[in-house]
Design a protein around this motif. Structure first.
Motif, PDB file in Angstrom:
ATOM      1  N   GLU A 165      -5.327 -11.769 -23.783  1.00 15.62           N
ATOM      2  CA  GLU A 165      -4.747 -10.448 -23.537  1.00 15.62           C
ATOM      3  C   GLU A 165      -4.607  -9.670 -24.829  1.00 15.62           C
ATOM      4  O   GLU A 165      -4.874  -8.452 -24.886  1.00 15.62           O
ATOM      5  CB  GLU A 165      -3.399 -10.614 -22.827  1.00 15.62           C
ATOM      6  N   THR A 166      -4.189 -10.382 -25.902  1.00 20.13           N
ATOM      7  CA  THR A 166      -4.082  -9.706 -27.214  1.00 20.13           C
ATOM      8  C   THR A 166      -5.459  -9.236 -27.675  1.00 20.13           C
ATOM      9  O   THR A 166      -5.616  -8.107 -28.169  1.00 20.13           O
ATOM     10  CB  THR A 166      -3.497 -10.683 -28.254  1.00 20.13           C
ATOM     11  N   LEU A 167      -6.476 -10.079 -27.533  1.00 22.73           N
ATOM     12  CA  LEU A 167      -7.838  -9.695 -27.902  1.00 22.73           C
ATOM     13  C   LEU A 167      -8.318  -8.504 -27.080  1.00 22.73           C
ATOM     14  O   LEU A 167      -9.000  -7.599 -27.596  1.00 22.73           O
ATOM     15  CB  LEU A 167      -8.785 -10.882 -27.699  1.00 22.73           C
ATOM     16  N   ARG A 168      -7.978  -8.497 -25.816  1.00 17.70           N
ATOM     17  CA  ARG A 168      -8.395  -7.385 -24.967  1.00 17.70           C
ATOM     18  C   ARG A 168      -7.773  -6.067 -25.423  1.00 17.70           C
ATOM     19  O   ARG A 168      -8.456  -5.035 -25.493  1.00 17.70           O
ATOM     20  CB  ARG A 168      -7.991  -7.674 -23.516  1.00 17.70           C
ATOM     21  N   ARG A 187     -20.057   0.200 -24.253  1.00 15.80           N
ATOM     22  CA  ARG A 187     -18.614   0.227 -24.565  1.00 15.80           C
ATOM     23  C   ARG A 187     -17.912  -0.902 -23.798  1.00 15.80           C
ATOM     24  O   ARG A 187     -17.099  -0.675 -22.915  1.00 15.80           O
ATOM     25  CB  ARG A 187     -18.035   1.583 -24.189  1.00 15.80           C
ATOM     26  N   VAL A 188     -18.256  -2.163 -24.139  1.00 19.33           N
ATOM     27  CA  VAL A 188     -17.709  -3.338 -23.444  1.00 19.33           C
ATOM     28  C   VAL A 188     -17.420  -4.421 -24.469  1.00 19.33           C
ATOM     29  O   VAL A 188     -18.240  -4.676 -25.359  1.00 19.33           O
ATOM     30  CB  VAL A 188     -18.704  -3.879 -22.387  1.00 19.33           C
ATOM     31  N   LEU A 199     -21.684  -5.145 -28.511  1.00 15.03           N
ATOM     32  CA  LEU A 199     -23.134  -4.989 -28.621  1.00 15.03           C
ATOM     33  C   LEU A 199     -23.400  -3.719 -29.447  1.00 15.03           C
ATOM     34  O   LEU A 199     -23.138  -2.595 -28.988  1.00 15.03           O
ATOM     35  CB  LEU A 199     -23.766  -4.879 -27.222  1.00 15.03           C
ATOM     36  N   VAL A 200     -23.911  -3.917 -30.642  1.00 15.23           N
ATOM     37  CA  VAL A 200     -24.069  -2.813 -31.618  1.00 15.23           C
ATOM     38  C   VAL A 200     -25.547  -2.420 -31.711  1.00 15.23           C
ATOM     39  O   VAL A 200     -26.443  -3.281 -31.675  1.00 15.23           O
ATOM     40  CB  VAL A 200     -23.553  -3.252 -33.010  1.00 15.23           C
ATOM     41  N   ARG A 201     -25.800  -1.110 -31.848  1.00 12.04           N
ATOM     42  CA  ARG A 201     -27.176  -0.631 -31.988  1.00 12.04           C
ATOM     43  C   ARG A 201     -27.798  -1.147 -33.278  1.00 12.04           C
ATOM     44  O   ARG A 201     -27.115  -1.353 -34.282  1.00 12.04           O
ATOM     45  CB  ARG A 201     -27.212   0.899 -32.004  1.00 12.04           C
ATOM     46  N   GLN A 202     -29.118  -1.282 -33.280  1.00  8.65           N
ATOM     47  CA  GLN A 202     -29.847  -1.813 -34.436  1.00  8.65           C
ATOM     48  C   GLN A 202     -29.633  -0.966 -35.681  1.00  8.65           C
ATOM     49  O   GLN A 202     -29.441  -1.481 -36.781  1.00  8.65           O
ATOM     50  CB  GLN A 202     -31.347  -1.883 -34.090  1.00  8.65           C
TER      51      GLN A 202
END
Length: 784
Positions: A165-168, A187-188, A199-202
C-alpha cells in the motif's frame, strides 16, 4: 486363470479394455481397467462377482455411489515426491480431492455394509484420512495457501500488504508528477521480477531517476525502478522471499505426512478406481447388453448370442460352446467366413468372465473352471506365410503343450496350415488327439478334410461350421455345431467368372474320397436347412399355443374372480337379509301383548336361528377358504423382510418389515400394522424401494387448509404456527402446500426455508413462480 502373453495379444484384449476404459469417469478407473488381472481361482472369482453384483444392486436402488469430477492418479506424484520431498500446491489439491471423496465413499459403504456385505472387501483397503483432509483445507482450489496456514505466513503477508500500500501511494505520487509522467510509455505502476517499476520510453532512459530492470518485449521501452522506491522494493523482496520460504516449509511438511501414508493412499486410489470401473461396466451392460455368465464347476463354457466388442454394430451374435459332451470343437468353413472371429469372441468372453466382469454375451451363458488360456492365432492369408512362419507357430505350440492341463483352454487357428496340406493335416490330427488324451478344452479352426473326418469320428470331438450362403456367396457368420463346413472354393471361383473348363478339370483332379466328403457335407447342410425350417414352424406353433394358453388362463382367472365376486355379493346380501329378518322378528316379539304367543314366537325364532347361523358360517367359511388358498401359508412361500405383499381381499400392497410366528408386521405408506400370514400373498420377491410407492392416505382433518399466512408476524409468533401447520398438512396427505410470509426484508422467508431444510418429510421448497406470489411465498413439497 493364467493367460499367456501371446494369447493376450492375439485376442486384442488391450483394445477391448480400452473400450471399457473410455466409459470410466476418471483416469484412475481407466488404469484399474487396464491393469486388472484374471481371478486366480473360483473362490476369488465368486467374490469379485458378488462385489460387482452388490455395487450394481446399490446403483439400481439408490443411485450412484459418491463421486467427484476431476480425479487423477496421484501415484506418480507421491513417487516423485519421495525423491525431492516436495509436492506443489496444485498436486496437493488433487490429492485432497481424492481423500475428500474417499471419506464420503468410506462413510457410504460403511452405512450400507449390512445390506451389501461385499462392501467389506472395499472397506478393508480404505483408510481414514480425515486428519490429512483437514490439514490440506488451508489450500485454495488454485493451490495457494490461505493466510491462516501458519502464524508466520499470516504475519509476513500482513506486512507485505502494508508495504504494498505504501509503494502504491508513492507510485501514484510519481505518476502525478508531470516531469516523471512525460517520460512513461504507460501510466501504470507494475511489478517486474519482484520489484515495483515503470515502463519508460527509450528516449527518456537517461533522464529518468531510476535504474533499468529489464527491456520490454517490443524493445521500444524499458522497465525502470525509481530511486525513491528502491528501499521499499528491497524490503518487499525480503518479505517475498520469507513468504516463499514459509510456503515451501508448509508444503514440505504436508508432503512428508502424505508420504508416510503412501500405501494407504494408493490402496484407496485403487478402490475408487474399481468403483469407477464398475460404473463403466454397468454402462456396458446397459448399452450393449453385456451379461454376467452363470458359473460352472466343470471346465467348460457356453456363450449365447456372443458378439466381438471390436466389431461394434457390424458384429453378428453367435452361439458357441465347448465342454460337457465334447472337449474339442473343430470349426470349419470358407475363408472370411468368421472362423477366427468366432475363436476370438469365445476367448474374449472367457477372459472377461474370469476378470469377474460381465461378458459380451446374452442371458443363459455359462463359464466354467478354466485354469489357463493359450492361443495360437495367425493369418493364413498372409503372403509372408513361409517356413519361418510355420516354424514360429510350431515353436509356440510346443511351448503350449509343455504347460497344458485338464483345466486349460487351447485355441488354435488354421490347424495344419503353413506347410504341405497332407503333412499339415496329419500333424493337426496328431495334435488334437494328444490334447484329447490330456483332457484339455480345445477350440480349433481348419480347412483340411482329413481333420474334418477326424472330428466327425473321434469320441469327445465335435465339428462345427460357419454358415455360408451359396446363393449370395456371402457368409452369415452363424456357428452350426454338429456339421462340418465346405470350403466352397470351386463354387466361389465359378460364381466369380472362372472358366467352366478349368472348374471341370479341378473337380476331376479331386480324388473320389474327397469328392464324397464334400458331397456328404453338402447333404448335411441341406438336411440342416430343412430341419431348421421345420424347427421354425414348430417354434411358431409353440408360440401360438403359448399365447392361446395365456389367453385361456387369463379368461379362466377373470371368470373365477367374477364368480367369487358374485358369491361374495350374494353372501353379503343373504347375511343382510337374515340379520334384518332376525331384527324384525325380535321387534315383533317385543310388541306382542299376549305372553303365551310371545313365548311361542321366541321358540320359533330360536329354531330358525340355527338355520341363520348355518348360512352365516357357510359365508364366513367360503371367505376364509378363499383367503387361505391364496395366502403364503397355503402356497408354502416363506416371507422375508423387504418382500412386497398384498392384503387378500383388497388392492392394497405393503412391504414386509418383520415376520414373527404366524403374523407379519408390514408397512403401507406411513402406516405399520400386524397381519396374519393367512391374509397375505406375495406380489414380488424384490426388495422394496427406499420410498414406498403405495401409500395409505388418511382423511384430511377439519381445518387443515392448503396454505397458511404468517405475513406481518414476528419470528417468535410465526415459526411455531408454521411448524405445526406443516406437520398437520403432511399427515393430511397433501403433496404440496404454500406458506405466505410476504416479501419485507426476507427475514421471515429465510426462517421458513431453514425450517424446511430441517424437517425430514419435506422433499423440496421453492419460492413461488409467476402468478404464485413470487418472493412472498414458499411452496413446500412433501416426500411420498
Amino acid at each position: 486363470m493364467y493367460i499367456e502373453q501371446a494369447a493376450y495379444n492375439s485376442l486384442e484384449i488391450s483394445k477391448i479394455t480400452a473400450l471399457v476404459a473410455r466409459r470410466c469417469r476418471s483416469e484412475i478407473g481407466a488404469l484399474v481397467a487396464e491393469n486388472t488381472a484374471p481371478a486366480s481361482d473360483m473362490g476369488e472369482l465368486s467374490k469379485r462377482r458378488e462385489l460387482f453384483g452388490d455395487v450394481e444392486s446399490y446403483r439400481g436402488r439408490k443411485g450412484d455411489l459418491p463421486w467427484a469430477d476431476g480425479l487423477v492418479s496421484v501415484a506418480f506424484m507421491l513417487e516423485f515426491a519421495e525423491e525431492n520431498g516436495l509436492l506443489s500446491g496444485e498436486e496437493l489439491v488433487k490429492i485432497r480431492l481424492m481423500l475428500t471423496l474417499a471419506g464420503r465413499m468410506r462413510e457410504e459403504l460403511s452405512e450400507n455394509r449390512e445390506e451389501y456385505p461385499s462392501f467389506s472387501i472395499l472397506l478393508r483397503n480404505m483408510r481414514d484420512f480425515a486428519e490429512e483432509t483437514e490439514m490440506l483445507s488451508v489450500i485454495d482450489d488454485e493451490g495457494h495457501l490461505y493466510d491462516y496456514a501458519s502464524e508466520k505466513l499470516a504475519a509476513v503477508r500482513r506486512e507485505m500488504r502494508g508495504l504494498k500500500e505504501t509503494l502504491r501511494r508513492r507510485g501514484h505520487a510519481l505518476l502525478n508528477d508531470p516531469s516523471i509522467a512525460s517520460m512513461l510509455q504507460e501510466r501504470v505502476l507494475t511489478l517486474r521480477n519482484g520489484r515495483h517499476a515503470f515502463l519508460v520510453r527509450q528516449d527518456a532512459i537517461s533522464q529518468f531517476p531510476g535504474a533499468v530492470i529489464e527491456r520490454s518485449g517490443s524493445g521500444s521501452s524499458v522497465y525502470m525502478e525509481p530511486h525513491s522506491l528502491m528501499s521499499l522494493n528491497n524490503e518487499y523482496s525480503r518479505l517475498y522471499g520469507e513468504e516463499m520460504l514459509e510456503e515451501t516449509r508448509i508444503f514440505r511438511e504436508f508432503t512428508a505426512r502424505l508420504i508416510k501414508r503412501k500405501k494407504g493412499i494408493l490402496d484407496t486410489e485403487n478402490v475408487l478406481g474399481t468403483i469407477d470401473l464398475f460404473y463403466a461396466l454397468s454402462e456396458m451392460t446397459r448399452l450393449y447388453k453385456w451379461r454376467m455368465p452363470e458359473l460352472s464347476k466343470r471346465t467348460e463354457f457356453s456363450f449365447v448370442r456372443a458378439r466381438h466388442p471390436l466389431l461394434g454394430d457390424r458384429s453378428v451374435p453367435i452361439d458357441i460352446r465347448c465342454g460337457g459332451k465334447f472337449r474339442i470343437l473343430v470349426i470349419t468353413g470358407p475363408n472370411t467366413g468368421g472362423k477366427t472371429v468366432a475363436l476370438k469372441t469365445a476367448g474374449v468372453c472367457v477372459y472377461f468372465g474370469w476378470l469377474g466382469f460381465p461378458v459380451p454375451a446374452g442371458e443363459g451363458s455359462v463359464l466354467g473352471d478354466i485354469g489357463e488360456l493359450f492361443a495360437d492365432i495367425g493369418d493364413e492369408q498372409s503372403i509372408e506365410q513361409s517356413l519361418s512362419t510355420f516354424s514360429a507357430h510350431i515353436t509356440h505350440v510346443t511351448g503350449i503343450l509343455d504347460r497344458v492341463t485338464q483345466r486349460s483352454l487351447v485355441m488354435m487357428d488354421e490347424l495344419g496350415a503353413g506347410t504341405d496340406p497332407e503333412e499339415g493335416a496329419a500333424l493337426g490330427i496328431a495334435l488334437l488327439d494328444w490334447l484329447r488324451e490330456r483332457g484339455a478344452l480345445v477350440l480349433a479352426t481348419t480347412h483340411h478334410n482329413p481333420i474334418k473326418r477326424y472330428a466327425l469320428a473321434a469320441d469327445g470331438v465335435e465339428t462345427a461350421s460357419v454358415e455360408f450362403d451359396a446363393a449370395t456367396l456371402s457368409p452369415t457368420y452363424r456357428i452350426l455345431i454338429g456339421i462340418p463346413g465346405r470350403s466352397n472354393a470351386l463354387l466361389i471361383a465359378g460364381k466369380l467368372g472362372m472358366k467352366k473348363e478349368i472348374i471341370r478339370r479341378a473337380e476331376e483332379a479331386i480324388n473320389g474320397r474327397e469328392v464324397s466328403m464334400e458331397d456328404l457335407i453338402g447333404e448335411l447342410h441341406e438336411k440342416r436347412a430343412a430341419l431348421e425350417r421345420e424347427a421354425r414352424e414348430v417354434e411358431r406353433s409353440r408360440q401360438k399355443l403359448a399365447a392361446l394358453e395365456k389367453d385361456y388362463e387369463s379368461k379362466i382367472k377373470a371368470i373365477e374372480e367374477k364368480r367369487d365376486a358374485l358369491i361374495a355379493k350374494a353372501d353379503k346380501k343373504a347375511l343382510s337379509i337374515v340379520r334384518n329378518a332376525e331384527d324384525s322378528a325380535r321387534a315383533l316379539i317385543k310388541n306382542m301383548a299376549n305372553a303365551e304367543a310371545e313365548a311361542q314366537a321366541r321358540r320359533e325364532l330360536e329354531k330358525k336361528r340355527s338355520h341363520f347361523q348355518k348360512i352365516e358360517k357357510s359365508a364366513i367359511k367360503r371367505e376364509e377358504k378363499k383367503e387361505t388358498a391364496e395366502s403364503v401359508v397355503a402356497t408354502g412361500q416363506e416371507l422375508k423382510a423387504g418382500d412386497t405383499v398384498q392384503l387378500i381381499g383388497t388392492s392394497k400392497s405393503a412391504t414386509v418389515i418383520e415376520v414373527s410366528g404366524k403374523k407379519a408386521r408390514v408397512r403401507a405408506g406411513i402406516a405399520e400394522v400386524e397381519v396374519p400370514l393367512t391374509k397375505l400373498k406375495v406380489i414380488t420377491r424384490k426388495a422394496a424401494p427406499p420410498q414406498p410407492t403405495v401409500q395409505i392416505k388418511v382423511s384430511r382433518p377439519v381445518g387443515v387448509p392448503s396454505s397458511i399466512m404468517v405475513r406481518g408476524m414476528t419470528i417468535d409468533e410465526a415459526m411455531p404456527m408454521v411448524e405445526q401447520y406443516l406437520d398437520q398438512a403432511y399427515c393430511a396427505g397433501y403433496d404440496a402446500v404454500t406458506v405466505i410470509h410476504g416479501r419485507g426484508q426476507g427475514i421471515l422467508r429465510r426462517e421458513v426455508q431453514e425450517l424446511c431444510k430441517r424437517l425430514p418429510y419435506v422433499a423440496e421448497h421453492n419460492l413461488g413462480g409467476p402468478g404464485e406470489g413470487g418472493y412472498g411465498v414458499t411452496v413446500v413439497k412433501f416426500r411420498r
